[in-house]
Design a protein around this motif. Structure first.
Motif, PDB file in Angstrom:
ATOM      1  N   HIS A  61       0.860  -1.188   0.000  1.00 50.19           N
ATOM      2  CA  HIS A  61       0.000   0.000   0.000  1.00 50.19           C
ATOM      3  C   HIS A  61       0.896   1.237   0.000  1.00 50.19           C
ATOM      4  N   HIS A  63       1.089   3.911   2.123  1.00 44.71           N
ATOM      5  CA  HIS A  63       1.482   4.641   3.331  1.00 44.71           C
ATOM      6  C   HIS A  63       3.001   4.878   3.292  1.00 44.71           C
ATOM      7  N   HIS A 137      -7.216  -2.616   5.942  1.00 43.06           N
ATOM      8  CA  HIS A 137      -6.403  -1.528   6.481  1.00 43.06           C
ATOM      9  C   HIS A 137      -7.159  -0.212   6.288  1.00 43.06           C
TER      10      HIS A 137
HETATM   11 ZN   LIG Z   1      -0.316   1.325   6.580  1.00 40.92          ZN
END
Ligand SMILES: [Zn+2]
Ligand SMILES: [Zn+2]
Length: 247
Positions: A61, A63, A137
């Motif tokens: 992902h 982030h 998430h």
């Molecule tokens: Zn994360």
């Protein structure tokens, strides 16, 4: 040929000793990098890994603690006259690079090829057969099952324990699962040992490495692993940066 897995980064966005941000190096006859958080380039250098062979990154992902060193890696290869980098990631990865290219036009010259993956996608990269599954998430996130040398490694990325990741992990030779906080933290979007232990009961996972530990977990590592073992029966250890396992 064996399959070697090195935990380059077992930490999160908050600096802490011994844990840089998320990254895992997969190694059979070729290399594959999973996530590329801040500190990854330094860890690769410490490991003596050749950047030349690191041409493929798969992201769970977007982030920052999973992507911060990605453009630094592309730049390092570019500066060393190496061929471009291919990056695979969840929905949003295309836009991420389009915006980055508007700020850093020379990303075009770095020849970064981006391809998005969706849950249930299968792809073969650098000798690894990869299957993507949706994690649970706070943003769009994928977990991956990777197969090479007849061994299966599953990487959860950031997730709450959930049935999809449990199914993905079933029978794996190695599961690398996030375990962000110790008990008795009550969190969403991340994992704590008891919920993970319950999820892994009767899943036949041969070995578990816990990763993505927040500073709150410092000093609780042994207890966290024991709690997972107690509830799941799966051999479990807490990962540290530069720890390698051969399976
Ligand atoms: Zn994360
Ligand atoms: Zn994270």
């Amino acid at each position: 040929m064996s399959l070697k897995v090195t935990m380059l980064g077992t930490g999160v966005g908050i600096p802490q000793p011994g844990r840089s941000q998320a990254a895992i190096l997969m190694e059979s006859d070729q290399l594959l990098l999973l996530d590329c958080g801040a500190g990854t380039l330094l860890r690769l250098d410490q490991l003596g890994a050749s950047l030349e062979d690191l041409d493929t990154v798969v992201l769970t992902h977007l982030h920052l603690d999973h992507v911060s060193d990605l453009m630094a890696l592309a730049n390092a290869r570019y500066l060393a006259d190496m061929p471009g980098l291919q990056v695979f990631g969840p929905e949003g990865t295309d836009v991420y690079f389009k915006i980055a290219k508007s700020v850093y036009p020379n990303l075009e010259e770095m020849d970064v090829a981006v391809r998005e993956l969706l849950p249930m996608d299968s792809i073969t990269l650098n000798g690894f057969d990869i299957f993507a599954e949706e994690a649970r998430h706070s943003v769009t996130a994928l977990a991956y099952r990777l197969e090479a040398e007849e061994k299966v490694v599953v990487y959860s990325g950031d997730t709450e324990p959930c049935p999809r990741v449990a199914a993905l992990a079933r029978g794996a030779d190695l599961l690398i699962h996030e375990c962000s906080f110790p008990e008795p933290f009550d969190v969403t979007n991340h994992t704590t040992p008891r919920k993970l232990g319950i999820m892994l009961k009767d899943q036949g996972v041969k070995r578990v490495i816990l990763t993505h530990l927040y500073p709150q977990a410092a000093g609780c590592e042994d207890e966290m692993a024991e709690q997972v073992i107690e509830l799941s029966g799966a051999p479990t250890i807490v990962g540290w940066d530069m720890m390698s396992v051969v399976i």
